[in-house]
Design a protein around this motif. Structure first.
Motif, PDB file in Angstrom:
ATOM      1  N   GLY A  15       0.946  -1.299  -0.103  1.00 52.48           N
ATOM      2  CA  GLY A  15       0.027   0.091   0.075  1.00 52.48           C
ATOM      3  C   GLY A  15       0.858   0.969  -0.027  1.00 52.48           C
ATOM      4  N   LEU A  16       0.210   2.269   0.451  1.00 55.11           N
ATOM      5  CA  LEU A  16       0.837   3.591   0.743  1.00 55.11           C
ATOM      6  C   LEU A  16       0.942   4.028   1.996  1.00 55.11           C
ATOM      7  N   ASN A  17       2.034   4.612   2.650  1.00 55.00           N
ATOM      8  CA  ASN A  17       1.875   5.299   3.860  1.00 55.00           C
ATOM      9  C   ASN A  17       2.282   6.797   3.860  1.00 55.00           C
ATOM     10  N   GLN A  18       1.800   7.299   5.190  1.00 50.81           N
ATOM     11  CA  GLN A  18       2.225   8.652   5.467  1.00 50.81           C
ATOM     12  C   GLN A  18       2.176   8.957   6.944  1.00 50.81           C
ATOM     13  N   GLU A  29      -6.648  12.015   2.630  1.00 51.67           N
ATOM     14  CA  GLU A  29      -5.817  12.105   1.547  1.00 51.67           C
ATOM     15  C   GLU A  29      -5.096  10.857   0.954  1.00 51.67           C
ATOM     16  N   LEU A  30      -4.615  10.381   2.310  1.00 51.67           N
ATOM     17  CA  LEU A  30      -3.957   8.970   2.034  1.00 51.67           C
ATOM     18  C   LEU A  30      -4.935   8.011   1.267  1.00 51.67           C
ATOM     19  N   TRP A  31      -5.872   7.870   1.609  1.00 52.50           N
ATOM     20  CA  TRP A  31      -7.034   6.838   1.395  1.00 52.50           C
ATOM     21  C   TRP A  31      -7.531   7.393   0.170  1.00 52.50           C
ATOM     22  N   LYS A  32      -7.661   8.419  -0.323  1.00 54.52           N
ATOM     23  CA  LYS A  32      -8.168   8.910  -1.391  1.00 54.52           C
ATOM     24  C   LYS A  32      -7.353   8.436  -2.685  1.00 54.52           C
ATOM     25  N   ASN A  33      -6.103   8.648  -2.410  1.00 58.52           N
ATOM     26  CA  ASN A  33      -4.894   8.530  -3.318  1.00 58.52           C
ATOM     27  C   ASN A  33      -4.857   6.893  -3.505  1.00 58.52           C
ATOM     28  N   PHE A  49      -9.850  -3.876   2.609  1.00 59.19           N
ATOM     29  CA  PHE A  49      -8.754  -2.998   2.797  1.00 59.19           C
ATOM     30  C   PHE A  49      -8.358  -2.754   4.243  1.00 59.19           C
ATOM     31  N   ILE A  50      -7.016  -2.618   4.638  1.00 60.70           N
ATOM     32  CA  ILE A  50      -6.571  -2.445   5.623  1.00 60.70           C
ATOM     33  C   ILE A  50      -6.024  -1.101   6.123  1.00 60.70           C
ATOM     34  N   SER A  51      -6.542  -0.511   7.237  1.00 61.19           N
ATOM     35  CA  SER A  51      -5.874   0.721   7.799  1.00 61.19           C
ATOM     36  C   SER A  51      -5.080   0.370   8.768  1.00 61.19           C
ATOM     37  N   LEU A  52      -3.842   0.534   8.650  1.00 65.75           N
ATOM     38  CA  LEU A  52      -2.630   0.065   9.649  1.00 65.75           C
ATOM     39  C   LEU A  52      -2.089   1.570  10.282  1.00 65.75           C
ATOM     40  N   LYS A  71       0.672   5.983   9.105  1.00 70.55           N
ATOM     41  CA  LYS A  71      -0.380   5.351   8.831  1.00 70.55           C
ATOM     42  C   LYS A  71      -0.492   4.557   7.494  1.00 70.55           C
ATOM     43  N   TRP A  72      -0.798   3.545   7.154  1.00 67.56           N
ATOM     44  CA  TRP A  72      -0.677   3.172   6.008  1.00 67.56           C
ATOM     45  C   TRP A  72      -2.108   2.449   5.378  1.00 67.56           C
ATOM     46  N   ALA A  73      -2.428   2.909   4.408  1.00 69.67           N
ATOM     47  CA  ALA A  73      -3.630   2.493   3.551  1.00 69.67           C
ATOM     48  C   ALA A  73      -3.231   1.077   2.658  1.00 69.67           C
TER      49      ALA A  73
END
Length: 159
Positions: A15-18, A29-33, A49-52, A71-73
Protein backbone atom coordinates in the motif's frame (compact mmCIF):
# COMPACT_ATOMS: atom_id res chain seq x y z
CA UNK A 1 -18.05 -4.96 24.59
CA UNK A 2 -15.74 -7.95 24.75
CA UNK A 3 -13.24 -8.61 21.99
CA UNK A 4 -12.25 -11.96 20.65
CA UNK A 5 -8.59 -12.87 21.19
CA UNK A 6 -6.90 -14.01 17.98
CA UNK A 7 -3.41 -15.27 17.24
CA UNK A 8 -2.59 -13.72 13.88
CA UNK A 9 -0.06 -15.22 11.49
CA UNK A 10 2.31 -12.83 9.68
CA UNK A 11 0.82 -11.12 6.64
CA UNK A 12 2.37 -9.33 3.71
CA UNK A 13 0.69 -6.02 2.91
CA UNK A 14 1.06 -3.62 0.03
CA UNK A 15 0.00 0.00 0.00
CA UNK A 16 0.89 3.60 0.67
CA UNK A 17 1.88 5.27 3.92
CA UNK A 18 2.19 8.73 5.38
CA UNK A 19 3.45 10.19 8.64
CA UNK A 20 0.80 12.16 10.51
CA UNK A 21 -0.69 12.94 13.91
CA UNK A 22 -4.26 13.16 15.14
CA UNK A 23 -3.92 16.96 14.99
CA UNK A 24 -2.37 16.86 11.49
CA UNK A 25 -4.55 14.03 10.20
CA UNK A 26 -3.96 13.14 6.54
CA UNK A 27 -6.06 9.96 6.51
CA UNK A 28 -8.55 11.22 3.92
CA UNK A 29 -5.82 12.19 1.42
CA UNK A 30 -3.92 8.93 1.97
CA UNK A 31 -6.99 6.78 1.38
CA UNK A 32 -8.22 8.83 -1.58
CA UNK A 33 -4.85 8.34 -3.29
CA UNK A 34 -4.68 4.63 -2.44
CA UNK A 35 -8.26 3.77 -3.43
CA UNK A 36 -7.78 5.37 -6.85
CA UNK A 37 -4.68 3.26 -7.49
CA UNK A 38 -5.44 0.01 -5.62
CA UNK A 39 -7.03 -1.62 -8.68
CA UNK A 40 -3.47 -1.92 -10.04
CA UNK A 41 -2.60 -4.46 -7.31
CA UNK A 42 -3.14 -7.80 -9.02
CA UNK A 43 -2.15 -10.29 -6.31
CA UNK A 44 -4.61 -9.34 -3.52
CA UNK A 45 -5.44 -12.24 -1.22
CA UNK A 46 -8.68 -10.51 -0.12
CA UNK A 47 -10.94 -7.68 -1.20
CA UNK A 48 -10.70 -6.15 2.28
CA UNK A 49 -8.79 -2.93 2.83
CA UNK A 50 -6.53 -2.50 5.86
CA UNK A 51 -5.90 0.77 7.68
CA UNK A 52 -2.72 0.22 9.71
CA UNK A 53 -0.97 2.44 12.25
CA UNK A 54 2.65 2.08 13.40
CA UNK A 55 3.12 4.02 16.62
CA UNK A 56 6.55 4.89 18.08
CA UNK A 57 7.58 3.36 21.42
CA UNK A 58 5.88 5.12 24.32
CA UNK A 59 3.13 6.63 22.14
CA UNK A 60 0.35 5.57 24.52
CA UNK A 61 2.27 6.07 27.77
CA UNK A 62 2.25 9.85 27.50
CA UNK A 63 -0.46 10.40 24.94
CA UNK A 64 -0.67 13.62 22.97
CA UNK A 65 -2.77 14.17 19.83
CA UNK A 66 0.24 15.99 18.31
CA UNK A 67 2.51 12.89 18.50
CA UNK A 68 3.38 11.56 15.07
CA UNK A 69 2.90 8.02 13.76
CA UNK A 70 2.83 6.30 10.38
CA UNK A 71 -0.49 5.34 8.84
CA UNK A 72 -0.84 2.83 6.00
CA UNK A 73 -3.65 2.32 3.50
CA UNK A 74 -3.10 -1.21 2.21
CA UNK A 75 -4.31 -4.65 1.17
CA UNK A 76 -3.02 -8.13 1.91
CA UNK A 77 -1.13 -9.77 -0.98
CA UNK A 78 -0.12 -13.35 -1.70
CA UNK A 79 3.46 -12.86 -2.82
CA UNK A 80 6.16 -10.45 -3.95
CA UNK A 81 5.58 -11.08 -7.64
CA UNK A 82 3.86 -8.53 -9.86
CA UNK A 83 4.30 -5.74 -7.31
CA UNK A 84 4.16 -2.29 -8.80
CA UNK A 85 6.92 0.04 -7.66
CA UNK A 86 4.18 2.61 -6.97
CA UNK A 87 3.43 0.82 -3.67
CA UNK A 88 5.41 -0.04 -0.55
CA UNK A 89 5.47 -3.39 1.21
CA UNK A 90 5.03 -3.89 4.95
CA UNK A 91 5.14 -7.16 6.87
CA UNK A 92 2.55 -7.40 9.62
CA UNK A 93 4.20 -9.56 12.28
CA UNK A 94 2.15 -12.32 13.83
CA UNK A 95 1.03 -12.31 17.44
CA UNK A 96 -1.99 -11.96 19.66
CA UNK A 97 -4.65 -9.33 19.00
CA UNK A 98 -7.83 -8.24 20.72
CA UNK A 99 -10.37 -7.87 17.91
CA UNK A 100 -13.26 -5.48 18.49
CA UNK A 101 -16.22 -4.98 16.16
CA UNK A 102 -16.96 -1.30 15.60
CA UNK A 103 -20.17 0.09 14.13
CA UNK A 104 -20.53 3.81 13.55
CA UNK A 105 -18.98 6.93 12.10
CA UNK A 106 -15.55 8.52 12.49
CA UNK A 107 -17.10 11.07 14.86
CA UNK A 108 -18.16 8.40 17.36
CA UNK A 109 -14.82 6.51 17.20
CA UNK A 110 -12.93 8.49 19.93
CA UNK A 111 -15.27 7.20 22.67
CA UNK A 112 -14.86 3.65 21.34
CA UNK A 113 -11.06 3.87 21.43
CA UNK A 114 -11.14 5.57 24.85
CA UNK A 115 -13.01 2.53 26.17
CA UNK A 116 -10.42 0.13 24.69
CA UNK A 117 -7.31 1.96 25.94
CA UNK A 118 -8.77 3.49 29.11
CA UNK A 119 -10.97 0.67 30.42
CA UNK A 120 -10.69 -2.66 28.62
CA UNK A 121 -6.88 -2.99 28.49
CA UNK A 122 -6.23 -1.84 32.10
CA UNK A 123 -8.91 -4.26 33.38
CA UNK A 124 -7.93 -7.20 31.16
CA UNK A 125 -5.22 -9.84 31.46
CA UNK A 126 -3.26 -8.06 28.70
CA UNK A 127 -0.96 -5.12 28.03
CA UNK A 128 -0.55 -3.34 24.71
CA UNK A 129 2.15 -4.91 22.57
CA UNK A 130 4.55 -2.86 20.46
CA UNK A 131 3.25 -3.96 17.07
CA UNK A 132 1.01 -2.27 14.49
CA UNK A 133 -2.64 -1.55 15.24
CA UNK A 134 -5.03 -1.96 12.32
CA UNK A 135 -8.61 -1.96 11.11
CA UNK A 136 -10.07 -4.35 8.55
CA UNK A 137 -12.45 -2.49 6.26
CA UNK A 138 -14.56 -5.25 4.73
CA UNK A 139 -17.77 -5.31 2.72
CA UNK A 140 -19.80 -3.72 5.57
CA UNK A 141 -17.52 -0.68 5.75
CA UNK A 142 -19.10 2.51 4.36
CA UNK A 143 -17.42 5.90 4.71
CA UNK A 144 -19.32 8.32 7.00
CA UNK A 145 -22.28 5.95 7.43
CA UNK A 146 -23.63 5.28 10.97
CA UNK A 147 -24.24 1.65 9.93
CA UNK A 148 -20.64 1.16 8.79
CA UNK A 149 -18.85 -1.82 10.35
CA UNK A 150 -15.18 -2.71 10.69
CA UNK A 151 -12.88 -4.85 12.81
CA UNK A 152 -10.39 -3.09 15.09
CA UNK A 153 -7.25 -5.16 15.84
CA UNK A 154 -5.27 -4.11 18.94
CA UNK A 155 -1.90 -5.86 19.57
CA UNK A 156 -1.73 -7.45 23.02
CA UNK A 157 0.55 -9.56 25.21
CA UNK A 158 -0.07 -11.27 28.53
CA UNK A 159 0.53 -9.18 31.68
Amino acid sequence: MNPRIVELKSKQLLGLNQEMSLVDNKTFELWKNFRQRSKDILNKSSQDFISLQIYPKGYFETFSPAKRFVKWACVEVDDNENISTDFQRVILEGGFYAVFNYKGTVESAPAFFQYIYGEWIPNSDYNLDDRPHFEVLGTKYKTNDPNSEEEVWIPIKAK
